[in-house]
Design an enzyme around this catalytic site. Sequence first.
Site, PDB file in Angstrom:
ATOM      1  N   ASP A  72       0.818  -1.211   0.000  1.00  0.00           N
ATOM      2  CA  ASP A  72       0.000   0.000   0.000  1.00  0.00           C
ATOM      3  C   ASP A  72       0.852   1.261   0.000  1.00  0.00           C
ATOM      4  O   ASP A  72       2.059   1.214   0.213  1.00  0.00           O
ATOM      5  CB  ASP A  72      -0.994   0.001   1.174  1.00  0.00           C
ATOM      6  CG  ASP A  72      -0.369  -0.420   2.501  1.00  0.00           C
ATOM      7  OD1 ASP A  72       0.865  -0.407   2.605  1.00  0.00           O
ATOM      8  OD2 ASP A  72      -1.122  -0.763   3.426  1.00  0.00           O
ATOM      9  N   ASP A 135      -8.153  -2.893  13.811  1.00  0.00           N
ATOM     10  CA  ASP A 135      -9.524  -3.252  13.416  1.00  0.00           C
ATOM     11  C   ASP A 135      -9.532  -4.423  12.423  1.00  0.00           C
ATOM     12  O   ASP A 135     -10.532  -4.682  11.766  1.00  0.00           O
ATOM     13  CB  ASP A 135     -10.261  -2.037  12.822  1.00  0.00           C
ATOM     14  CG  ASP A 135      -9.577  -1.499  11.570  1.00  0.00           C
ATOM     15  OD1 ASP A 135      -8.550  -2.059  11.133  1.00  0.00           O
ATOM     16  OD2 ASP A 135     -10.089  -0.494  11.008  1.00  0.00           O
ATOM     17  N   HIS A 137      -7.742  -4.852   9.634  1.00  0.00           N
ATOM     18  CA  HIS A 137      -7.535  -4.644   8.190  1.00  0.00           C
ATOM     19  C   HIS A 137      -6.160  -5.145   7.754  1.00  0.00           C
ATOM     20  O   HIS A 137      -5.191  -5.050   8.503  1.00  0.00           O
ATOM     21  CB  HIS A 137      -7.751  -3.182   7.780  1.00  0.00           C
ATOM     22  CG  HIS A 137      -6.724  -2.196   8.262  1.00  0.00           C
ATOM     23  ND1 HIS A 137      -6.991  -1.233   9.209  1.00  0.00           N
ATOM     24  CD2 HIS A 137      -5.439  -2.007   7.900  1.00  0.00           C
ATOM     25  CE1 HIS A 137      -5.915  -0.499   9.400  1.00  0.00           C
ATOM     26  NE2 HIS A 137      -4.945  -0.942   8.629  1.00  0.00           N
ATOM     27  N   GLU A 142      -9.967  -1.876   4.609  1.00  0.00           N
ATOM     28  CA  GLU A 142     -10.681  -1.499   5.828  1.00  0.00           C
ATOM     29  C   GLU A 142     -11.941  -2.357   5.997  1.00  0.00           C
ATOM     30  O   GLU A 142     -12.371  -3.016   5.043  1.00  0.00           O
ATOM     31  CB  GLU A 142     -11.071  -0.026   5.719  1.00  0.00           C
ATOM     32  CG  GLU A 142      -9.879   0.921   5.600  1.00  0.00           C
ATOM     33  CD  GLU A 142      -9.189   1.192   6.928  1.00  0.00           C
ATOM     34  OE1 GLU A 142      -9.248   0.332   7.835  1.00  0.00           O
ATOM     35  OE2 GLU A 142      -8.585   2.272   7.075  1.00  0.00           O
TER      36      GLU A 142
HETATM   37  N1  LIG Z   1      -1.844   0.155   5.917  1.00  0.00           N
HETATM   38  C1  LIG Z   1      -1.112  -0.195   7.077  1.00  0.00           C
HETATM   39  C2  LIG Z   1      -1.110  -1.686   7.211  1.00  0.00           C
HETATM   40  O1  LIG Z   1      -0.442  -2.258   6.110  1.00  0.00           O
HETATM   41  C3  LIG Z   1      -0.483  -2.067   8.504  1.00  0.00           C
HETATM   42  O2  LIG Z   1      -0.387  -3.470   8.584  1.00  0.00           O
HETATM   43  C4  LIG Z   1      -1.321  -1.573   9.647  1.00  0.00           C
HETATM   44  C5  LIG Z   1      -0.698  -1.837  10.996  1.00  0.00           C
HETATM   45  O3  LIG Z   1       0.327  -0.950  11.242  1.00  0.00           O
HETATM   46  P1  LIG Z   1       1.352  -1.115  12.421  1.00  0.00           P
HETATM   47  O4  LIG Z   1       2.235  -2.257  12.019  1.00  0.00           O
HETATM   48  O5  LIG Z   1       2.102   0.174  12.459  1.00  0.00           O
HETATM   49  O6  LIG Z   1       0.588  -1.402  13.638  1.00  0.00           O
HETATM   50  O7  LIG Z   1      -1.597  -0.193   9.536  1.00  0.00           O
HETATM   51  C6  LIG Z   1      -1.579   0.518   8.354  1.00  0.00           C
HETATM   52  O8  LIG Z   1      -2.797   1.140   8.258  1.00  0.00           O
END
Ligand SMILES: N[C@@H]1[C@@H](O)[C@H](O)[C@@H](COP(=O)(O)O)O[C@@H]1O
Length: 266
Positions: A72, A135, A137, A142
């Site tokens: 992403d 959440d 995702h 989402e």
């Molecule tokens: N788009 C990203 C995801 O790809 C990631 O896995 C998630 C968790 O992030 P973190 O690893 O910082 O908790 O959040 C973001 O929104």
Amino acid sequence: MRLIIRETKKQTSQWVAEYIVHRINEFRPTKDRPFVLGLPTGSSPEQVYANLVDFYRNGKVSFKHVVTFNMDEYVGIPTSHPQSYHSFMFKHLFQHVDIPPNQIHLPSLENYSEYDNMIAKYGGIELFLCGVGSDGHIAFNEPGSSLASKTRVKTLTNDTIVANARFFDGNIDAVPKSAVTVGVKTVMDAREVILIADGRGKAEAVRQAVEGNISHVWTVTALQMHPKFIMAVDEVATEELRVKTVKYFKDIEGASAGLGKPRPKL
Ligand SMILES: N[C@@H]1[C@@H](O)[C@H](O)[C@@H](COP(=O)(O)O)O[C@@H]1O
């Protein structure tokens, strides 16, 4: 699925990095047959990348014949922005290893409609490393995202914007409101998926992923249908799982590593 539980985030990250190195080396990638790796950003994989850089520096792995596809990227900030996923990846991994720049791919407004085809042209993703949002995702799929989705533009939920504000000096207004993201199906199409999650804040997402029903509300649950899916988590991220579930996975992992005591009757 396999559930790998390690006491700390450091140990979990070490396990995941070792696994990735093992998979790349076992594959014996060449110029004509590269290893195609899907990658996430976020705090979850940071330590994994640090370990991969160490393995590279110690001569244990090369990225010369590795092709990467990130999952992403934000829309609305330039790739040069310090919080772009592009910047994150160069800072934590790409600038430290021997991957040729033309083998690095991130989704963008320009290429997203072709992104799944680009992956397919390389023969598909061999191993997709993922994180998970609190959440549930995966990538930026989402709650409510189609489980059959491919790469596209998505609007971020308020929860995600608030969670990601920590990377923008706590300023919610500075967080982009949309992103380009691979779809759930893009991840499902990988031949293997490994997800890393740590901390209490991920415990409910981990519970849904392991014990919940498959639902577009927790897009991570789609991975229950994946034929080769590993979740690697630290102890605290298992806190919402049933004791019996945790015991079961620890037991089978211990047994398969030859470390297990005779399996107790559950
Ligand atoms: N788009 C990203 C995801 O790809 C990631 O896995 C998630 C968790 O992030 P973190 O690893 O910082 O908790 O959040 C973001 O929104």
